[in-house]
Design a protein around this motif. Structure first.
Motif, PDB file in Angstrom:
ATOM      1  N   ARG A 116      -4.229 -41.310 -16.991  1.00  0.00           N
ATOM      2  CA  ARG A 116      -5.223 -41.956 -16.120  1.00  0.00           C
ATOM      3  C   ARG A 116      -6.497 -41.129 -16.053  1.00  0.00           C
ATOM      4  O   ARG A 116      -7.593 -41.674 -16.016  1.00  0.00           O
ATOM      5  CB  ARG A 116      -4.668 -42.135 -14.697  1.00  0.00           C
ATOM      6  CG  ARG A 116      -3.648 -43.215 -14.562  1.00  0.00           C
ATOM      7  CD  ARG A 116      -3.095 -43.318 -13.128  1.00  0.00           C
ATOM      8  NE  ARG A 116      -4.160 -43.497 -12.163  1.00  0.00           N
ATOM      9  CZ  ARG A 116      -4.511 -42.609 -11.238  1.00  0.00           C
ATOM     10  NH1 ARG A 116      -3.887 -41.467 -11.123  1.00  0.00           N
ATOM     11  NH2 ARG A 116      -5.496 -42.871 -10.404  1.00  0.00           N
TER      12      ARG A 116
ATOM     13  N   THR B 292      -7.210 -43.986 -19.555  1.00  0.00           N
ATOM     14  CA  THR B 292      -6.226 -44.943 -20.070  1.00  0.00           C
ATOM     15  C   THR B 292      -6.058 -46.099 -19.099  1.00  0.00           C
ATOM     16  O   THR B 292      -5.954 -45.893 -17.893  1.00  0.00           O
ATOM     17  CB  THR B 292      -4.869 -44.242 -20.294  1.00  0.00           C
ATOM     18  OG1 THR B 292      -5.039 -43.260 -21.308  1.00  0.00           O
ATOM     19  CG2 THR B 292      -3.783 -45.221 -20.696  1.00  0.00           C
ATOM     20  N   GLU B 293      -6.023 -47.312 -19.628  1.00  0.00           N
ATOM     21  CA  GLU B 293      -5.834 -48.505 -18.800  1.00  0.00           C
ATOM     22  C   GLU B 293      -4.376 -48.588 -18.337  1.00  0.00           C
ATOM     23  O   GLU B 293      -3.453 -48.373 -19.117  1.00  0.00           O
ATOM     24  CB  GLU B 293      -6.193 -49.756 -19.598  1.00  0.00           C
ATOM     25  CG  GLU B 293      -6.014 -51.029 -18.810  1.00  0.00           C
ATOM     26  CD  GLU B 293      -7.323 -51.717 -18.508  1.00  0.00           C
ATOM     27  OE1 GLU B 293      -7.327 -52.535 -17.584  1.00  0.00           O
ATOM     28  OE2 GLU B 293      -8.319 -51.455 -19.190  1.00  0.00           O
TER      29      GLU B 293
ATOM     30  N   ALA C 180      -2.643 -49.013 -23.678  1.00  0.00           N
ATOM     31  CA  ALA C 180      -2.382 -49.225 -22.252  1.00  0.00           C
ATOM     32  C   ALA C 180      -1.006 -48.700 -21.852  1.00  0.00           C
ATOM     33  O   ALA C 180      -0.071 -48.666 -22.645  1.00  0.00           O
ATOM     34  CB  ALA C 180      -2.474 -50.707 -21.912  1.00  0.00           C
TER      35      ALA C 180
END
Length: 106
Positions: free
Chosen positions: A17, A21-22, A60
């Motif tokens: 995160r 990062t999604e 993701a």
């Protein structure tokens, strides 16, 4: 652990995160509203399964409550050619680790 789906720990999710990062939360909107990983985007599992390649960017991290639905979502994404990983233990593990959540009760 699911042998055919790559999983990461909540510690790895937290580190990812910080690099942008999604995070995709595949729980229902009601579950999501009760509390979620900060910054996570809600894409309910049913919607994601209907169009996996269009719903999620490569790389993701997918999270649910305990890891079952996110493993299913990550598998579908991988089959659609999207690099995605499931978060082992899900939002429950995130909360149990003492990390903060958005929405719901802290």
């Amino acid at each position: 652990m699911n042998p055919d789906v790559r999983e990461v720990t909540v510690e790895q999710l937290d580190a990812a995160r910080s690099t942008g990062t999604e995070v995709i939360d595949v729980r229902s909107p009601q579950e999501y509203a009760q509390g979620h990983v900060p910054g996570a985007v809600n894409v309910p599992l049913e919607e994601l399964l209907a169009a996996p390649a269009s719903a999620v960017p490569d790389g993701a991290h997918v999270v649910c409550q305990s890891g079952r639905r996110s493993a299913e979502a990550a598998r579908a994404l991988q089959q659609a050619g999207v690099a995605a990983v499931s978060v082992a233990g899900g939002t429950a593990a995130w909360i149990d680790s003492g990390r903060e959540i958005e929405g719901g009760k802290q």
